[in-house]
Design an enzyme around this catalytic site. Sequence first.
Site, PDB file in Angstrom:
ATOM      1  N   GLY A 256      -3.573  11.411   6.238  1.00  0.00           N
ATOM      2  CA  GLY A 256      -2.490  12.388   6.261  1.00  0.00           C
ATOM      3  C   GLY A 256      -1.237  11.897   6.955  1.00  0.00           C
ATOM      4  O   GLY A 256      -0.137  12.270   6.577  1.00  0.00           O
ATOM      5  N   PHE A 257      -1.423  11.039   7.954  1.00  0.00           N
ATOM      6  CA  PHE A 257      -0.260  10.613   8.738  1.00  0.00           C
ATOM      7  C   PHE A 257      -0.408   9.161   9.178  1.00  0.00           C
ATOM      8  O   PHE A 257      -1.530   8.705   9.414  1.00  0.00           O
ATOM      9  CB  PHE A 257      -0.108  11.501   9.985  1.00  0.00           C
ATOM     10  CG  PHE A 257       0.034  12.962   9.625  1.00  0.00           C
ATOM     11  CD1 PHE A 257       1.278  13.474   9.261  1.00  0.00           C
ATOM     12  CD2 PHE A 257      -1.078  13.789   9.610  1.00  0.00           C
ATOM     13  CE1 PHE A 257       1.399  14.809   8.887  1.00  0.00           C
ATOM     14  CE2 PHE A 257      -0.969  15.124   9.244  1.00  0.00           C
ATOM     15  CZ  PHE A 257       0.286  15.641   8.879  1.00  0.00           C
ATOM     16  N   GLY A 258       0.733   8.489   9.316  1.00  0.00           N
ATOM     17  CA  GLY A 258       0.731   7.145   9.884  1.00  0.00           C
ATOM     18  C   GLY A 258       0.703   7.243  11.403  1.00  0.00           C
ATOM     19  O   GLY A 258       0.904   8.316  11.982  1.00  0.00           O
ATOM     20  N   GLY A 259       0.448   6.135  12.048  1.00  0.00           N
ATOM     21  CA  GLY A 259       0.578   6.044  13.498  1.00  0.00           C
ATOM     22  C   GLY A 259      -0.539   6.696  14.297  1.00  0.00           C
ATOM     23  O   GLY A 259      -0.370   6.964  15.487  1.00  0.00           O
TER      24      GLY A 259
ATOM     25  N   MET B 180     -11.536   4.740   5.502  1.00  0.00           N
ATOM     26  CA  MET B 180     -10.489   5.295   6.367  1.00  0.00           C
ATOM     27  C   MET B 180     -10.915   5.150   7.826  1.00  0.00           C
ATOM     28  O   MET B 180     -12.028   5.550   8.200  1.00  0.00           O
ATOM     29  CB  MET B 180     -10.260   6.779   6.066  1.00  0.00           C
ATOM     30  CG  MET B 180      -9.594   7.084   4.741  1.00  0.00           C
ATOM     31  SD  MET B 180      -8.022   6.244   4.464  1.00  0.00           S
ATOM     32  CE  MET B 180      -7.040   6.823   5.850  1.00  0.00           C
TER      33      MET B 180
ATOM     34  N   HIS C 168       0.846  -1.187   0.000  1.00  0.00           N
ATOM     35  CA  HIS C 168       0.000   0.000   0.000  1.00  0.00           C
ATOM     36  C   HIS C 168       0.889   1.248   0.000  1.00  0.00           C
ATOM     37  O   HIS C 168       1.710   1.436   0.899  1.00  0.00           O
ATOM     38  CB  HIS C 168      -0.873  -0.030   1.256  1.00  0.00           C
ATOM     39  CG  HIS C 168      -1.858   1.083   1.383  1.00  0.00           C
ATOM     40  ND1 HIS C 168      -3.136   1.027   0.854  1.00  0.00           N
ATOM     41  CD2 HIS C 168      -1.770   2.288   1.995  1.00  0.00           C
ATOM     42  CE1 HIS C 168      -3.784   2.139   1.137  1.00  0.00           C
ATOM     43  NE2 HIS C 168      -2.973   2.934   1.835  1.00  0.00           N
TER      44      HIS C 168
ATOM     45  N   GLY D  37       0.309   0.082   8.810  1.00  0.00           N
ATOM     46  CA  GLY D  37       1.551   0.845   8.670  1.00  0.00           C
ATOM     47  C   GLY D  37       2.404   0.793   9.916  1.00  0.00           C
ATOM     48  O   GLY D  37       3.269  -0.075  10.074  1.00  0.00           O
TER      49      GLY D  37
ATOM     50  N   ASP E  95      -8.152   1.231   6.481  1.00  0.00           N
ATOM     51  CA  ASP E  95      -6.834   1.870   6.505  1.00  0.00           C
ATOM     52  C   ASP E  95      -6.724   2.852   7.668  1.00  0.00           C
ATOM     53  O   ASP E  95      -7.448   3.847   7.715  1.00  0.00           O
ATOM     54  CB  ASP E  95      -6.664   2.603   5.158  1.00  0.00           C
ATOM     55  CG  ASP E  95      -5.302   3.254   4.992  1.00  0.00           C
ATOM     56  OD1 ASP E  95      -4.436   3.073   5.861  1.00  0.00           O
ATOM     57  OD2 ASP E  95      -5.120   3.940   3.970  1.00  0.00           O
ATOM     58  N   GLY E  96      -5.801   2.553   8.593  1.00  0.00           N
ATOM     59  CA  GLY E  96      -5.472   3.496   9.661  1.00  0.00           C
ATOM     60  C   GLY E  96      -5.640   2.908  11.050  1.00  0.00           C
ATOM     61  O   GLY E  96      -6.732   2.447  11.400  1.00  0.00           O
ATOM     62  N   GLY E  97      -4.558   2.890  11.813  1.00  0.00           N
ATOM     63  CA  GLY E  97      -4.634   2.476  13.213  1.00  0.00           C
ATOM     64  C   GLY E  97      -4.913   0.999  13.421  1.00  0.00           C
ATOM     65  O   GLY E  97      -5.394   0.601  14.488  1.00  0.00           O
TER      66      GLY E  97
HETATM   67  C1  DX5 Z   1      -3.039   7.537   6.404  1.00  0.00           C
HETATM   68  C2  DX5 Z   1      -2.660   6.509   5.369  1.00  0.00           C
HETATM   69  C3  DX5 Z   1      -2.476   5.153   5.887  1.00  0.00           C
HETATM   70  C4  DX5 Z   1      -1.418   4.996   6.902  1.00  0.00           C
HETATM   71  C5  DX5 Z   1      -1.808   3.874   7.774  1.00  0.00           C
HETATM   72  O1  DX5 Z   1      -3.370   8.706   5.774  1.00  0.00           O
HETATM   73  O2  DX5 Z   1      -3.642   6.447   4.353  1.00  0.00           O
HETATM   74  O3  DX5 Z   1      -2.279   4.215   4.832  1.00  0.00           O
HETATM   75  O4  DX5 Z   1      -0.150   4.726   6.358  1.00  0.00           O
HETATM   76  O5  DX5 Z   1      -0.837   3.777   8.726  1.00  0.00           O
HETATM   77  P1  DX5 Z   1      -1.109   3.342  10.222  1.00  0.00           P
HETATM   78  O6  DX5 Z   1      -1.326   1.864  10.183  1.00  0.00           O
HETATM   79  O7  DX5 Z   1       0.168   3.744  10.835  1.00  0.00           O
HETATM   80  O8  DX5 Z   1      -2.293   4.096  10.745  1.00  0.00           O
HETATM   81 ZN    ZN Z   2      -3.501   4.691   2.912  1.00  0.00          ZN
END
Ligand code: DX5
Ligand code: ZN
Length: 222
Positions: free
Chosen positions: A141-144, A136, A32, A196, A174-176
């Site tokens: 916008g951000f990982g983690g 989502m 991804h 992620g 996707d996310g968390g």
């Molecule tokens: C966030 C991204 C995600 C993100 C997920 O905007 O679309 O793909 O990388 O990462 P985690 O698993 O760290 O929330």
């Molecule tokens: Zn993503």
Amino acid sequence: MIRLAPSILSADFSRIGDAVRMAEDAGADMIHLDIMDGHFVPNLTLGPQAVASIKKTTQLPIDVHLMVEKPGFFIPLFHEAGADWISIHVEASTHLHRDISLIKELGRKAGIALNPATPIHLLNDILKDLDYILIMSVNPGFGGQKFIDSTHQRIRQLRSWISGQNLSIPIEVDGGINPANAENLIRDGAEILVVGASIFAAEDPVRVISRLKEIMAKENRP
Ligand code: DX5
Ligand code: ZN
């Protein structure tokens, strides 16, 4: 089939190739890639040139998540770079049918992504044209970031709506996501889990992937 799509957003960007190879060897099903333009989301990540380089490091399908304004402009560029799956945000596309048709004409899997507060029924008139839907579970916008709990309910509603229309459209989340919430997401009806930070920020990423794959194998539906 339940699939694991590691997101390399939290990997060391100076060694992305190594991160992708590690994920593939550990059992990932697709890679991804988060494309951010600094407008639709307040962050910048990868362009087509970077995606083309990453594509060369793996046999796995490349899942490109476009978090960009005017996605129609970028679709051909990422197709050219080797994207196999391309999702665009419903909130970002003025001409949703045109953009989804373009992805399909280019022979790629076409998906629509929805932010956490976007009503799923916005997809009503395009549902049957979709190859997948990306829900989502954080604000993009951000990982983690922390998983938003109302996602469970949204996935259940979407799954029952899709089945009620006699359609079969995989739901990607996707996310968390982490080994602690993955099982419930699969039970809700998610079929592709994007993960992620809980992989790439872990001390032992291979172990986390193995754990997630074990959970998926247990929950795998025919
Ligand atoms: C966030 C991204 C995600 C993100 C997920 O905007 O679309 O793909 O990388 O990462 P985690 O698993 O760290 O929330
Ligand atoms: Zn993503």
